[in-house]
Write a protein that holds these residues in place. Structure first.
Motif: not given
Length: 244
Positions: A114-115, A121-128, A145-154, A171-179
């Motif tokens: 979990l950790k 997930a938080m690194e991906l959405v730049d919220l660490t 961005r946090l909602s996206l991190a939660i959806a990706l968590l598992h 900029v973040l939108r591009k990184s999300i699409w890259d992921e």
């Protein structure tokens, strides 16, 4: 994207009524394993209603939906599907870390796993840097961005995202699409609803919705070629019976 790839999601003749109002009319489509499938349409076209049924949150009035070979809705599919709603389903009084830990436990994540997933997930959405802030102090974009991190968590097999990049900077939108493209290459099936034409162009295939009906389906290039359009926007207007 191979034509021979197995179907991950099958939607057959699906209707949805709310009272006397039918908001989806006989939707039939197939999403292949590992592809990014976009549902493109204006507000009120039925995109959110459809993805809620794909995620098992809502039930069709008529027709059938299978996800990963299982008839939906089915509670056991919770651990195999990641769903990001259009409105953020977060606990505002809790910190981001506490939200992630809560949802992670629902997905069966524990301890070190979990950790690790929370950090990734938080690194991906730049919220660490904001892990320990209460969600009530987050901006609208940060909540998305946090909602996206939660959806990706598992690390779900199917990821369903309803307007995931609304309120997120380019900029973040591009990184999300890259992921999302990286997840697709690793075999995750991604369904994205959008009304943003450049995002629609990044999808492997599109289903165009208007007035609760599927008006066209195919790759962006197929849809443009068949309609004689120079852009996805022109193609959408063509299929919707609107002259540019």
């Amino acid at each position: 994207m191979s034509r021979e790839q197995a179907a991950c999601i099958s939607v057959r003749g699906v209707t949805r009524k709310f009272g006397d109002k039918e908001v989806l009319h006989g939707i039939t489509l197939t999403v292949r394993s590992g592809e990014i499938f976009g549902l493109l349409g204006p507000s009120g076209s039925g995109k959110t209603t459809l993805v809620k049924m794909l995620a098992g949150i809502d039930k069709a009035t008529g027709g059938e939906i299978d996800v990963l070979g299982i008839r939906m809705p089915k509670l056991q599919m919770l651990s195999r599907i990641g769903y990001m709603a259009q409105s953020d389903a977060l606990y505002a009084e809790l910190t981001a870390r506490e939200n992630l830990a809560f949802f992670g436990s629902l997905y069966g994540l524990r301890g070190g796993r979990l950790k690790t997933r929370m950090r990734e997930a938080m690194e991906l959405v730049d919220l660490t840097a904001h892990l320990n802030r209460p969600v009530s102090a987050y901006s609208g974009g940060m909540k998305r961005r946090l909602s996206l991190a939660i959806a990706l968590l598992h690390e779900p097999e199917v990821l369903i995202l309803d307007e995931p990049t609304v309120g997120i900077d380019p900029v973040l939108r591009k990184s999300i699409w890259d992921e999302l493209e990286s997840l697709s290459r690793r075999g995750t099936t991604v369904i994205v609803t959008t009304h943003v034409m450049d995002e629609a162009g990044k999808c492997h295939r599109l289903g165009m919705l208007r007035g609760g009906r599927l008006i066209a389906e195919g790759t962006p290039e197929e849809l443009k070629a068949a309609s004689g359009a120079a852009s996805i926007e022109e193609a959408f207007l063509h299929y919707g019976g609107v002259r540019a």
